[in-house]
Design a protein around this motif. Sequence first.
Motif, mmCIF file in Angstrom:
data_model
loop_
_atom_site.group_PDB
_atom_site.id
_atom_site.type_symbol
_atom_site.label_atom_id
_atom_site.label_comp_id
_atom_site.label_asym_id
_atom_site.label_seq_id
_atom_site.Cartn_x
_atom_site.Cartn_y
_atom_site.Cartn_z
ATOM 1 N N GLY A 115 34.386 39.427 56.069
ATOM 2 C CA GLY A 115 33.490 39.345 56.987
ATOM 3 C C GLY A 115 32.801 41.372 56.767
ATOM 4 N N ALA A 116 32.108 41.438 58.287
ATOM 5 C CA ALA A 116 32.508 42.912 58.174
ATOM 6 C C ALA A 116 33.170 43.452 58.515
ATOM 7 N N ASN A 117 34.502 43.368 58.747
ATOM 8 C CA ASN A 117 35.494 44.384 59.713
ATOM 9 C C ASN A 117 36.499 44.311 59.320
ATOM 10 N N HIS A 118 36.970 43.952 58.247
ATOM 11 C CA HIS A 118 37.900 43.705 57.414
ATOM 12 C C HIS A 118 38.497 43.556 55.698
ATOM 13 N N PHE A 119 38.268 43.589 54.795
ATOM 14 C CA PHE A 119 38.949 43.927 53.611
ATOM 15 C C PHE A 119 40.915 43.247 53.221
ATOM 16 N N VAL A 120 40.556 42.652 51.869
ATOM 17 C CA VAL A 120 41.758 42.173 51.640
ATOM 18 C C VAL A 120 42.182 42.958 49.862
ATOM 19 N N ALA A 121 44.027 43.752 50.552
ATOM 20 C CA ALA A 121 43.855 44.627 49.361
ATOM 21 C C ALA A 121 45.289 43.438 48.903
ATOM 22 N N ALA A 122 46.108 44.116 47.527
ATOM 23 C CA ALA A 122 47.137 43.569 47.553
ATOM 24 C C ALA A 122 48.211 45.065 47.652
ATOM 25 N N ASN A 123 49.308 43.989 48.281
ATOM 26 C CA ASN A 123 50.454 45.369 48.467
ATOM 27 C C ASN A 123 50.999 45.421 47.409
ATOM 28 N N LYS A 124 51.588 46.934 47.417
ATOM 29 C CA LYS A 124 51.562 47.524 46.012
ATOM 30 C C LYS A 124 53.719 47.342 46.008
#
Length: 301
Positions: A86-95
Amino acid sequence: MEESSILSKFENLVKTGLVLYDDKQEVIEQVDGELKFQFVLTSALAKKPTIHTSQPQSEGSDGGLHQKPRSGSDLNTAGFEIGDIGANHFVAANKFCYARPHLMLLTSDGHRKQYEPLDEKDLEAAWAVLAAVGQGQDYVAFFNCGQDGGCSRLHKHMQLIPTPKYSFASFLDAEEGKCEQEPDVPFQWFYRRFGPEVDITPATLRKVYTDLLKQATEVGLGRSEHAASAPHGAACPHNVIFTRRWMIVLPRRRAGINKEAGANAIGMLGVIAVATRNEIDNWVRLGLTTTLRELGVPKSA
């Protein structure tokens, strides 16, 4: 965003060494009374920062890690980002991973803080990720609200991992019509199953969360270790854990007894990730059930 895309990008980050995952990690079982604990022993957590050492990530030069974090954020996701939700969030990998995959769902606005309660947009984004990755296996989303809730970074975020095969919440996954006994956990928790008759919408999720948080706040408000210094607008420290079938909210009093006996949301369900055997020994010495009672709000309170 499709499951194959998310998993492929995560695996590539593991292969490059940017994301730390110990493929030789061990699961060590401990039993205390009627409760069974699963300790996940993994070297990937050896350098994981705490909230007291949460300087923006700057390790290395690959994957754009030389770039600055988003404005207001104490977590540099450059090189770890997988895609927008969406416009308000993003997914990233946990290091620092103790599951594969181990994802983070962050607010695009780095000024949003981890001590704020979840809002409808947060829950909508998490539900979208659960739906996207949950085609091949079940996933669980969790939120460590506030310092005493076990957060290690202040940029508002949730985390998602494959649902552990066993946890204190496993009884909530019983097939319809079958009744599994609720475990006698030593702390207050509040939960709601999503029945097949319930139409899950962002508004539904918000109402369920708001109702459960109200109950958690009634027993936990003002009892946390840092209650006197809580920032303006901070929610009662708590954990949220939810799948596509249920949600749990539990109030927290502190993140840990000491540096080697702390727990995040999943840890409160008996699945505790540790970097060394000394941490397991410390938990056993303190008493597994006793420690969880201290980290949460005792049922007898």
